[in-house]
Design a protein around this motif. Structure first.
Motif, PDB file in Angstrom:
ATOM      1  N   LEU A 146      -5.929   8.581 -10.596  1.00 16.74           N
ATOM      2  CA  LEU A 146      -5.755   8.240  -9.139  1.00 16.74           C
ATOM      3  C   LEU A 146      -6.590   7.191  -8.778  1.00 16.74           C
ATOM      4  O   LEU A 146      -6.403   6.225  -7.935  1.00 16.74           O
ATOM      5  CB  LEU A 146      -5.606   9.586  -8.493  1.00 16.74           C
ATOM      6  CG  LEU A 146      -4.210  10.077  -8.374  1.00 16.74           C
ATOM      7  CD1 LEU A 146      -4.404  11.559  -7.731  1.00 16.74           C
ATOM      8  CD2 LEU A 146      -3.154   9.534  -7.988  1.00 16.74           C
ATOM      9  N   ILE A 147      -7.900   7.368  -9.329  1.00 15.70           N
ATOM     10  CA  ILE A 147      -8.841   6.732  -8.749  1.00 15.70           C
ATOM     11  C   ILE A 147      -8.844   5.205  -9.185  1.00 15.70           C
ATOM     12  O   ILE A 147      -9.382   4.149  -8.584  1.00 15.70           O
ATOM     13  CB  ILE A 147     -10.499   7.101  -9.289  1.00 15.70           C
ATOM     14  CG1 ILE A 147     -10.471   8.704  -8.516  1.00 15.70           C
ATOM     15  CG2 ILE A 147     -11.604   6.251  -8.731  1.00 15.70           C
ATOM     16  CD1 ILE A 147     -11.868   9.352  -8.907  1.00 15.70           C
TER      17      ILE A 147
ATOM     18  N   TYR B 111      -3.817  -5.067  -2.289  1.00 14.34           N
ATOM     19  CA  TYR B 111      -5.496  -5.265  -1.945  1.00 14.34           C
ATOM     20  C   TYR B 111      -5.682  -6.627  -1.736  1.00 14.34           C
ATOM     21  O   TYR B 111      -6.322  -7.165  -0.948  1.00 14.34           O
ATOM     22  CB  TYR B 111      -6.356  -4.841  -3.203  1.00 14.34           C
ATOM     23  CG  TYR B 111      -6.920  -3.343  -3.002  1.00 14.34           C
ATOM     24  CD1 TYR B 111      -6.193  -2.144  -2.858  1.00 14.34           C
ATOM     25  CD2 TYR B 111      -8.599  -3.571  -2.814  1.00 14.34           C
ATOM     26  CE1 TYR B 111      -6.611  -1.000  -2.687  1.00 14.34           C
ATOM     27  CE2 TYR B 111      -8.970  -2.171  -2.481  1.00 14.34           C
ATOM     28  CZ  TYR B 111      -8.130  -0.860  -2.548  1.00 14.34           C
ATOM     29  OH  TYR B 111      -8.706   0.353  -2.265  1.00 14.34           O
TER      30      TYR B 111
ATOM     31  N   MET C  24      -4.111  20.077  -5.386  1.00  9.04           N
ATOM     32  CA  MET C  24      -3.236  19.041  -5.825  1.00  9.04           C
ATOM     33  C   MET C  24      -3.806  18.260  -6.649  1.00  9.04           C
ATOM     34  O   MET C  24      -3.294  17.746  -7.771  1.00  9.04           O
ATOM     35  CB  MET C  24      -2.888  18.164  -4.359  1.00  9.04           C
ATOM     36  CG  MET C  24      -1.689  17.113  -4.684  1.00  9.04           C
ATOM     37  SD  MET C  24      -1.578  16.095  -3.157  1.00  9.04           S
ATOM     38  CE  MET C  24      -0.698  14.594  -4.103  1.00  9.04           C
TER      39      MET C  24
ATOM     40  N   PHE D 209      -6.196   3.438  -9.346  1.00  9.92           N
ATOM     41  CA  PHE D 209      -5.499   2.867  -8.661  1.00  9.92           C
ATOM     42  C   PHE D 209      -5.869   1.979  -7.481  1.00  9.92           C
ATOM     43  O   PHE D 209      -5.558   1.133  -6.634  1.00  9.92           O
ATOM     44  CB  PHE D 209      -4.307   3.623  -8.092  1.00  9.92           C
ATOM     45  CG  PHE D 209      -3.381   4.235  -9.071  1.00  9.92           C
ATOM     46  CD1 PHE D 209      -3.048   3.515 -10.291  1.00  9.92           C
ATOM     47  CD2 PHE D 209      -2.800   5.427  -9.135  1.00  9.92           C
ATOM     48  CE1 PHE D 209      -2.249   4.108 -11.518  1.00  9.92           C
ATOM     49  CE2 PHE D 209      -2.207   6.290  -9.959  1.00  9.92           C
ATOM     50  CZ  PHE D 209      -1.861   5.422 -11.229  1.00  9.92           C
ATOM     51  N   ILE D 210      -7.364   2.627  -7.147  1.00 10.15           N
ATOM     52  CA  ILE D 210      -8.005   1.689  -5.955  1.00 10.15           C
ATOM     53  C   ILE D 210      -9.465   1.058  -6.307  1.00 10.15           C
ATOM     54  O   ILE D 210      -9.810   0.082  -5.851  1.00 10.15           O
ATOM     55  CB  ILE D 210      -8.259   3.021  -4.899  1.00 10.15           C
ATOM     56  CG1 ILE D 210      -8.879   4.214  -5.445  1.00 10.15           C
ATOM     57  CG2 ILE D 210      -7.123   2.879  -3.923  1.00 10.15           C
ATOM     58  CD1 ILE D 210      -9.431   4.973  -4.031  1.00 10.15           C
TER      59      ILE D 210
ATOM     60  N   PHE E 103       0.875   8.533  -6.466  1.00  6.87           N
ATOM     61  CA  PHE E 103       0.620   9.851  -6.214  1.00  6.87           C
ATOM     62  C   PHE E 103       1.809  10.849  -6.855  1.00  6.87           C
ATOM     63  O   PHE E 103       1.561  12.103  -7.043  1.00  6.87           O
ATOM     64  CB  PHE E 103       0.512  10.180  -4.910  1.00  6.87           C
ATOM     65  CG  PHE E 103      -0.855  10.004  -4.272  1.00  6.87           C
ATOM     66  CD1 PHE E 103      -1.909  11.159  -4.452  1.00  6.87           C
ATOM     67  CD2 PHE E 103      -1.273   8.468  -3.810  1.00  6.87           C
ATOM     68  CE1 PHE E 103      -3.132  10.882  -4.214  1.00  6.87           C
ATOM     69  CE2 PHE E 103      -2.723   8.416  -3.303  1.00  6.87           C
ATOM     70  CZ  PHE E 103      -3.679   9.598  -3.369  1.00  6.87           C
TER      71      PHE E 103
ATOM     72  N   SER F 190     -13.291   8.944  -2.858  1.00 10.09           N
ATOM     73  CA  SER F 190     -12.871   7.858  -3.333  1.00 10.09           C
ATOM     74  C   SER F 190     -11.745   7.123  -2.289  1.00 10.09           C
ATOM     75  O   SER F 190     -12.108   6.142  -1.846  1.00 10.09           O
ATOM     76  CB  SER F 190     -12.279   7.613  -4.688  1.00 10.09           C
ATOM     77  OG  SER F 190     -13.028   7.997  -5.721  1.00 10.09           O
ATOM     78  N   TYR F 191     -10.722   7.821  -1.947  1.00  7.38           N
ATOM     79  CA  TYR F 191      -9.707   7.452  -1.494  1.00  7.38           C
ATOM     80  C   TYR F 191     -10.050   7.154   0.045  1.00  7.38           C
ATOM     81  O   TYR F 191      -9.937   6.558   0.822  1.00  7.38           O
ATOM     82  CB  TYR F 191      -8.392   8.404  -1.280  1.00  7.38           C
ATOM     83  CG  TYR F 191      -7.728   7.958  -2.503  1.00  7.38           C
ATOM     84  CD1 TYR F 191      -6.346   6.960  -2.248  1.00  7.38           C
ATOM     85  CD2 TYR F 191      -7.774   8.173  -3.836  1.00  7.38           C
ATOM     86  CE1 TYR F 191      -5.498   6.572  -3.410  1.00  7.38           C
ATOM     87  CE2 TYR F 191      -7.179   7.653  -4.940  1.00  7.38           C
ATOM     88  CZ  TYR F 191      -5.971   6.895  -4.661  1.00  7.38           C
ATOM     89  OH  TYR F 191      -5.280   6.445  -5.807  1.00  7.38           O
TER      90      TYR F 191
ATOM     91  N   LEU G 176       0.948   3.528  -3.269  1.00  9.15           N
ATOM     92  CA  LEU G 176       0.257   4.882  -3.004  1.00  9.15           C
ATOM     93  C   LEU G 176       1.632   5.996  -3.660  1.00  9.15           C
ATOM     94  O   LEU G 176       1.200   7.180  -3.952  1.00  9.15           O
ATOM     95  CB  LEU G 176      -0.080   5.130  -1.627  1.00  9.15           C
ATOM     96  CG  LEU G 176      -1.569   4.544  -1.384  1.00  9.15           C
ATOM     97  CD1 LEU G 176      -1.877   4.674   0.031  1.00  9.15           C
ATOM     98  CD2 LEU G 176      -2.703   4.838  -2.197  1.00  9.15           C
TER      99      LEU G 176
ATOM    100  N   ILE H 149     -11.968  12.358  -6.207  1.00 10.80           N
ATOM    101  CA  ILE H 149     -10.755  11.744  -5.961  1.00 10.80           C
ATOM    102  C   ILE H 149     -10.671  11.531  -4.295  1.00 10.80           C
ATOM    103  O   ILE H 149     -10.571  10.355  -3.873  1.00 10.80           O
ATOM    104  CB  ILE H 149      -9.359  12.449  -6.439  1.00 10.80           C
ATOM    105  CG1 ILE H 149      -9.402  12.256  -8.033  1.00 10.80           C
ATOM    106  CG2 ILE H 149      -8.125  11.467  -5.926  1.00 10.80           C
ATOM    107  CD1 ILE H 149      -8.377  13.347  -8.685  1.00 10.80           C
TER     108      ILE H 149
ATOM    109  N   PHE I  73       0.734  -1.111   0.050  1.00 11.36           N
ATOM    110  CA  PHE I  73      -0.070   0.055  -0.171  1.00 11.36           C
ATOM    111  C   PHE I  73       0.989   1.235   0.301  1.00 11.36           C
ATOM    112  O   PHE I  73       0.775   2.199  -0.836  1.00 11.36           O
ATOM    113  CB  PHE I  73      -0.944   0.066   1.147  1.00 11.36           C
ATOM    114  CG  PHE I  73      -2.149  -0.822   1.023  1.00 11.36           C
ATOM    115  CD1 PHE I  73      -2.735  -0.805  -0.295  1.00 11.36           C
ATOM    116  CD2 PHE I  73      -2.905  -1.334   2.153  1.00 11.36           C
ATOM    117  CE1 PHE I  73      -3.826  -1.912  -0.462  1.00 11.36           C
ATOM    118  CE2 PHE I  73      -4.149  -1.968   1.903  1.00 11.36           C
ATOM    119  CZ  PHE I  73      -4.371  -2.230   0.767  1.00 11.36           C
TER     120      PHE I  73
END
Lengths: 252, 52
Positions: free
Chosen positions: A60-61, A217, B1, A63-64, A47, B12-13, A43, B9, A39
């Motif tokens: 970025l979304i 995950y 950012m 990646f999860i 990022f 979601s996180y 991350l 975003i 993780f």
């Protein structure tokens, strides 16, 4: 060496819950540390990756979202194997594994649906469409909820185990439907871009964080699953103890 | 950012982290509670058949 000392380890050695608990106690911390590492590194890579030329920062979304969806399906795979273990071999841990996985699978399915929807709004212009991939994934969520409800509904353990295994097996038909929905129907959801026979349709700056998060995950799932199986074993132990006490009280 | 998409975003996180952490905590608390319950039953003189 004689035959008894060279006895091969098999899944039947762990049919003994005490032996399984000892193994779980050893594995859980190791898996937990590996999960945290994946993780953290995933991350960090995610990022620090540049923005995608089409998706911008919403990549970025992904990646999860993608790992949650993979784990949601993998969890159902684990439950299907457990169901076969219950029906064919009557392995004592198979039912425990199935029960322990259901709530975890439902949670990851919920996360995949939610993050997908939050990605869909800025990219597709809508939170939800009733296309084949999204709908079949919603069906997976409903199947998970059904299995959780059924697990709580039947008191008698043998009957509960068999019913759960049968329902899980019937529900497994949905897994190939989810997987191939993007090929069989014309969906808004994009087709597979990582697990292709040719090169993945993705640059390594996105592929590496995605794969690390997927590994994280998956490890997270196996850690939680083992922890929950341990809980399920203790729950049965408590039940047996209480029933024994009730019998003793009846005799007295 | 995160530019104009921060509103998608961040939730979601945040929700993903929350759900995963909540699962961990719930399972760990359940484990502790069950260990306490077994200790309580054993203290009351109730043993498992295999533990005799």
């Amino acid at each position: 060496m004689n035959e008894t000392t060279t006895k091969r380890k098999s899944i039947w050695d762990y049919a003994n819950p005490t032996r399984f608990l000892a193994l779980a106690d050893r594995l859980i911390p190791v898996l937990g540390i590996l999960t945290a590492f994946c993780f953290a590194y995933g991350l960090y890579l995610g990022f620090t990756a540049p923005e995608d030329y089409q998706q911008g920062s919403t990549v970025l979304i992904m990646f999860i979202h993608v790992p949650a969806a993979w784990v949601a399906m993998m969890c159902y795979g684990v439950m299907t194997m457990s169901a076969i273990g219950t029906l064919v071999w009557r392995h004592p841990l198979a039912d425990i594994s199935l029960r322990a996985a259901a709530a975890i699978g439902a949670s990851f399915t919920f996360l995949a649906l939610l993050t997908g929807s939050l990605w869909g709004k800025p990219m597709w212009g809508t939170y939800w469409v009733w296309d084949a991939r999204l709908t079949s994934f919603l069906v997976l969520f409903i199947i998970y909820l059904g299995i959780i409800a059924l697990a709580k509904a039947i008191e008698e353990p043998t009957m509960a185990a068999r019913s759960l295994a049968i329902v899980t097996l019937i529900g497994s038909i949905n897994i190939p439907i989810i997987k191939f929905s993007v090929d069989w129907w014309n969906t808004l959801h994009q087709p597979a871009s990582v697990s292709r026979f040719a090169k993945p349709a993705m640059d390594v700056v996105f592929l590496y964080p995605l794969l690390l998060m997927a590994l994280g995950y998956s490890l997270c799932f196996f850690t939680l699953h083992l922890m929950n199986m341990r809980n399920e074993i203790l729950k049965r132990r408590i039940r047996t103890m209480k029933m024994g006490a009730a019998r003793m009280a009846e005799r007295a | 950012m995160f530019g104009e998409h921060a509103a998608f975003i961040i939730p979601s996180y945040a929700v993903s982290a929350l759900v995963i952490i909540a699962m961990c905590v719930r399972i760990m608390l359940q484990y502790k509670a069950q260990q306490r319950e077994i200790a309580r039953l054993e203290k009351a003189g109730i043993k498992r058949r295999s533990a005799k």
